[in-house]
Write a protein that holds these residues in place. Structure first.
Motif, PDB file in Angstrom:
ATOM      1  N   ASP A 380       0.697  -1.410  -0.037  1.00 58.43           N
ATOM      2  CA  ASP A 380       0.099   0.095   0.028  1.00 58.43           C
ATOM      3  C   ASP A 380       0.847   1.280  -0.099  1.00 58.43           C
ATOM      4  O   ASP A 380       0.742   2.217   0.988  1.00 58.43           O
ATOM      5  CB  ASP A 380      -0.957  -0.010   1.315  1.00 58.43           C
ATOM      6  CG  ASP A 380      -2.005   0.996   1.067  1.00 58.43           C
ATOM      7  OD1 ASP A 380      -2.280   1.447  -0.179  1.00 58.43           O
ATOM      8  OD2 ASP A 380      -2.362   1.391   1.989  1.00 58.43           O
ATOM      9  N   ARG A 498      -4.664   0.390  12.577  1.00 53.13           N
ATOM     10  CA  ARG A 498      -5.006  -0.923  11.811  1.00 53.13           C
ATOM     11  C   ARG A 498      -6.500  -1.276  11.261  1.00 53.13           C
ATOM     12  O   ARG A 498      -7.294  -0.432  11.977  1.00 53.13           O
ATOM     13  CB  ARG A 498      -4.699  -2.288  12.654  1.00 53.13           C
ATOM     14  CG  ARG A 498      -3.258  -2.497  13.150  1.00 53.13           C
ATOM     15  CD  ARG A 498      -2.934  -3.848  13.624  1.00 53.13           C
ATOM     16  NE  ARG A 498      -1.480  -3.852  13.737  1.00 53.13           N
ATOM     17  CZ  ARG A 498      -0.707  -4.447  12.823  1.00 53.13           C
ATOM     18  NH1 ARG A 498      -1.069  -4.781  12.048  1.00 53.13           N
ATOM     19  NH2 ARG A 498       0.663  -4.733  13.471  1.00 53.13           N
ATOM     20  N   SER A 505      -4.105  -7.472  11.308  1.00 50.21           N
ATOM     21  CA  SER A 505      -4.975  -6.853  10.194  1.00 50.21           C
ATOM     22  C   SER A 505      -3.979  -5.829   9.369  1.00 50.21           C
ATOM     23  O   SER A 505      -2.968  -5.456   9.827  1.00 50.21           O
ATOM     24  CB  SER A 505      -6.076  -6.141  10.365  1.00 50.21           C
ATOM     25  OG  SER A 505      -5.748  -5.084  11.629  1.00 50.21           O
ATOM     26  N   THR A 506      -4.458  -5.413   8.324  1.00 50.90           N
ATOM     27  CA  THR A 506      -3.847  -4.453   7.560  1.00 50.90           C
ATOM     28  C   THR A 506      -3.450  -2.976   8.293  1.00 50.90           C
ATOM     29  O   THR A 506      -4.324  -2.542   8.936  1.00 50.90           O
ATOM     30  CB  THR A 506      -4.486  -4.113   6.342  1.00 50.90           C
ATOM     31  OG1 THR A 506      -4.621  -5.173   5.553  1.00 50.90           O
ATOM     32  CG2 THR A 506      -3.445  -2.979   5.262  1.00 50.90           C
TER      33      THR A 506
END
Length: 815
Positions: A380, A498, A505-506
């Motif tokens: 990302d 997050r 998690s991302t």
């Protein structure tokens, strides 16, 4: 049946408002999951498709009988129109302006282009390079920013000299950015060393201060997959540069280079490790991955040893020579092998012809470049950069935009949609199909968090952060509940925000000590649901959130000598220490009763009288060098003021502060203070030159200070050259009478020229004429020191006894 309109928000985004009367409530809720499936919604679909091209629609709000019953992120409601693309920039190097414009148009998704307008020459001077107003205007008409690169073109000496005055260089660039309506600068100074690390950072910091905030300051940094901190790689302080620059463009190529063994230009592992090194120091949203639109060629005979070649040229070579192309799965890199035979088509690369023999090219193609672009999505990152546009193939240009596209489908937006389970039990499946595996389940009455829709299914987020799908037939959309919000204060550095309440998690963003966040609801399993100032929502560990406002600290500067630091805020309390003029202290909170609570560098805390604390940083002084003769020093910054004195070329002065209206405030060596025109002040120490004489025959003049570099010219015994500065590592930088500049071994340079008399007896005369007085005689074979060649057939010489005079050059052989 239903009505719709757009409502503008304060941030200039829009909400889509859909209103349904009370008799069609079920129909209204049906819209949320079946917009594109039924004919009654086609006019709304067309409306959204047209409007979303020009404006940003943030959310969809459903009103039933005037009451809002649901608020859905637009990306979940209509994901195709919420789709976007990662940042895309490229360097324009080579080709005509019209060719560059056409290529940018062909791609159609560039945010920024970086032409080669700002060059640093070998003397460290900024040179403006063919600025094209046509290109600037064309790019602006397309909404593309023009951010020229500042490049020393690998010239280490030029880069080092330029970085001796980062403030002056930044000022020049900022002036040109304004003058030519440019959109910023991309700093691309390469091949300097760790010794220039701080100066490099100061340059970028100063550029960020001088160039308006709505314009870009970015830096091209060397890929550093191995964590080197010396040499070229050591010149880049990623963390510090990341604080000042809008983004860092990682030059994730030249894994193998000209002079190395044959291998990939940018293997997938090399690029991945380079990204990971950057992520440890710089936020993901400030990282741009640079990919190469070039390859490198090696020949079996060594004539080509990794020379650069554009992938558009490689495409022609593969076709013309029927090259064998293989794709290495491990490195995700293509390789072409081919043979040139006598009589084959003539191919030149950078002016050098391919002669008969065997060749290998490692390069990039659509597959390898798409793999590297996937890393931008994987981590990302901000986006992609490329060197250089003019080297790309048509296929790469045609696919580049699609590689960078991403969709917000399935990502939680600004407002969460909740639903109540109406079935007795409801399976949660891995995919939106009844054939998919069951991964969890809900019971009747459970409230679920909905984050996406797909063909009659809702995508839901489970308590542990996993995503799954449930049938929309058994979910009743619930109006959003009122949730208590509070202001929280972050207590750690680079705290991760997050996507869900789990460390698996991302990571959406980072927050830092002292940042404020809006906390929604109470702590749940050690996490808080928070909203950042920019609107991002996510989860932060409760260990790093406090609801007590932190005390503000500032840097203060002491304005007095031996100022007392006391135990409490009174002159009666004990003295803990002293601070002096210019010392910095950390000030906690505001002034109270004429005192500041401070912390010294050594950790001591106490109180200092507010009379001796300033929050204005003291004026910085620098050494300046005068560049003119008899330059006037004036009483004030105007040509009308009194002249206090004069300074001359090469004189040093102390410069106080920055340039103001074309003048510098200076202090002379004798203590006189006044003002000098900025036109006659430089912050680069002048290079001393002297005349040297060559002592060997056919001495090589090389491009750089190494025996491996190219030979530019030859010089012979007795030739005069201009020598710049002192010898470095056994080499002198010289300039020949023809204007050629290069490097000569110090072993063949002397600054004293001698000659040997060839006549039986040679008169020494008082001046350079046969009519002048004879001062003495020289014998055949006698050696003299030549002080000057008059250019009129005479030498001025020094005799062994110290006497000087003139002799005919016809009878002296220079040694």
């Amino acid at each position: 049946m239903y009505h719709y309109r757009l409502a503008e928000n304060q941030d200039h985004s829009y909400d889509l408002i859909i209103s349904v009367d009370r008799y069609h409530a079920e129909f209204g809720l049906d819209i949320l999951s079946n917009l594109k499936a039924k004919k009654p919604y086609q006019d709304l679909s067309r409306f959204i498709r047209e409007k979303s091209k020009d404006i940003r629609i943030k959310s969809v709000k459903l009103l039933v009988a005037g009451v809002m019953v649901a608020s859905v992120p637009f990306g979940m409601f209509f994901p195709a129109e919420a789709a976007g693309s990662k940042f895309n920039m490229t360097y324009l190097y080579g080709g005509s302006v019209s060719q560059q414009i056409e290529q940018v148009k062909k791609v159609g998704s560039f945010n920024t282009v970086s032409p080669s307008y700002f060059d640093i020459d070998s003397a460290g001077k900024l040179v403006l390079n063919n600025v094209s107003t046509q290109l600037i205007e064309e790019m602006h008409s397309m909404g593309v920013k023009v951010v020229p690169m500042l490049s020393n073109h690998w010239d280490r000496r030029g880069g080092q000299l330029a970085l001796k005055d980062p403030e002056g260089l930044a000022s020049q660039i900022a002036g040109y950015v304004e003058q030519y309506n440019l959109d910023g600068v991309n700093v691309d100074i390469e091949n300097v060393t760790h010794n220039e690390r701080d100066a490099y950072t100061r340059l970028v910091a100063r550029l960020r201060e001088l160039i308006p905030q709505d314009k870009e300051v970015s830096v091209a940094v060397a890929a550093n997959p191995n964590g080197w901190n010396t040499g070229w790689h050591g010149s880049y302080d990623y963390e510090a540069l990341g604080r000042h620059a809008d983004y860092l463009m990682i030059m994730a190529y030249d894994e193998h280079w000209q002079g190395s063994e044959a291998g990939p230009v940018a293997s997938i592992g090399f690029v991945d490790r380079s990204i990971q090194y950057a992520l440890e120091r710089v936020p993901a949203e400030k990282i741009v991955v640079g990919v190469p639109f070039f390859g490198r060629i090696w020949s079996q005979d060594g004539a080509f040893n990794g020379n650069g070649v554009g992938i558009n040229t490689v495409e022609s070579i593969v076709r013309d020579f029927n090259a064998k192309v293989t794709y290495d799965e491990t490195t995700q890199s293509p390789k072409a092998e081919f043979t040139v035979r006598e009589g084959d088509k003539t191919i030149t690369i950078n002016g050098k012809r391919l002669t008969p023999g065997n060749y290998t090219i490692w390069y990039e193609d659509e597959r390898s470049l798409e793999e590297k672009t996937e890393l931008v999505h994987k981590y990302d990152l901000k986006g992609l950069g490329s060197w250089a546009l003019g080297q790309a193939t048509d296929n790469v240009l045609g696919n580049l935009s699609s590689w960078l596209e991403y969709s917000d489908e399935g990502v939680e937006g600004d407002t969460v949609l909740f639903g109540r389970v109406t079935a007795t039990s409801l399976r949660v499946r891995e995919e939106p199909t009844t054939d998919s595996a069951v991964i969890d389940g809900f019971q009747q009455g459970d409230i679920v968090t909905i984050v996406g829709t797909q063909s009659g299914w809702y995508q839901v987020r489970l308590a542990d952060g996993r995503l799954g799908f449930v049938s929309a037939l058994y979910i009743e959309i619930q109006p959003p509940a009122a949730v208590e919000t509070r202001t929280g204060y972050i207590t750690g550095d680079r705290v991760r925000v997050r996507e869900s309440a789990t460390t698996e998690s991302t990571i959406l963003e980072h927050v830092n000590r002292g940042d404020t966040v809006t906390v929604h609801g109470e702590e749940q399993n050690g996490w808080f649901h928070v909203e950042l100032a920019g609107g991002v929502k996510g989860y932060v560990s409760a260990d790093y959130v406090s609801f007590t406002e932190p005390v503000v600290t500032r840097t203060g500067y002491i304005t007095g000598d031996r100022v007392r630091v006391r135990e409490s805020a009174t002159t009666e309390s004990a003295i803990l220490g002293h601070v002096n003029r210019g010392d910095t202290v950390t000030v906690h909170g505001e002034e109270q009763n004429g005192w500041f609570h401070v912390e010294l560098a050594g950790g001591i805390k106490g109180y200092v009288s507010a009379d001796y604390v300033s929050f204005t940083e003291p004026v910085v002084t620098r050494t300046g060098y005068i560049t003119g003769d008899r330059v006037r020093v004036r009483e004030s910054a105007t040509t009308e003021s009194a002249i206090l004195g004069h300074v001359n070329r090469g004189d040093t002065v102390t410069v106080h502060g920055e340039e103001q209206n074309g003048w510098f405030h200076v202090e002379l060596a004798g203590g006189v203070k006044g003002y000098v025109s900025a036109d006659y002040v430089s912050f680069i120490e002048p290079v001393v030159t002297q005349t040297g004489y060559i002592t060997g025959d056919r001495v090589r003049v090389r491009e750089s200070a190494t025996t491996e570099s190219a030979i530019l010219e030859h010089v012979n015994r007795g030739d005069a050259v201009t020598v710049y500065g002192e010898a470095e590592n056994g080499w002198f930088q010289v300039e020949l009478t023809s204007g050629v500049k290069g490097y000569v071994s110090a072993d063949y340079v002397t600054f004293t020229q001698t000659g040997q008399v060839t006549a039986t007896s040679l008169r020494v005369r008082q001046s350079a004429t046969t009519d002048s007085k004879t001062l003495g005689y020289l014998k055949q074979g006698q050696t003299v020191t030549i002080l000057e060649d008059t250019g009129t057939g005479w030498y001025r010489v020094e005799l062994p006894d110290g006497l000087t005079g003139y002799v005919s050059a016809d009878y002296v052989v220079v040694r």
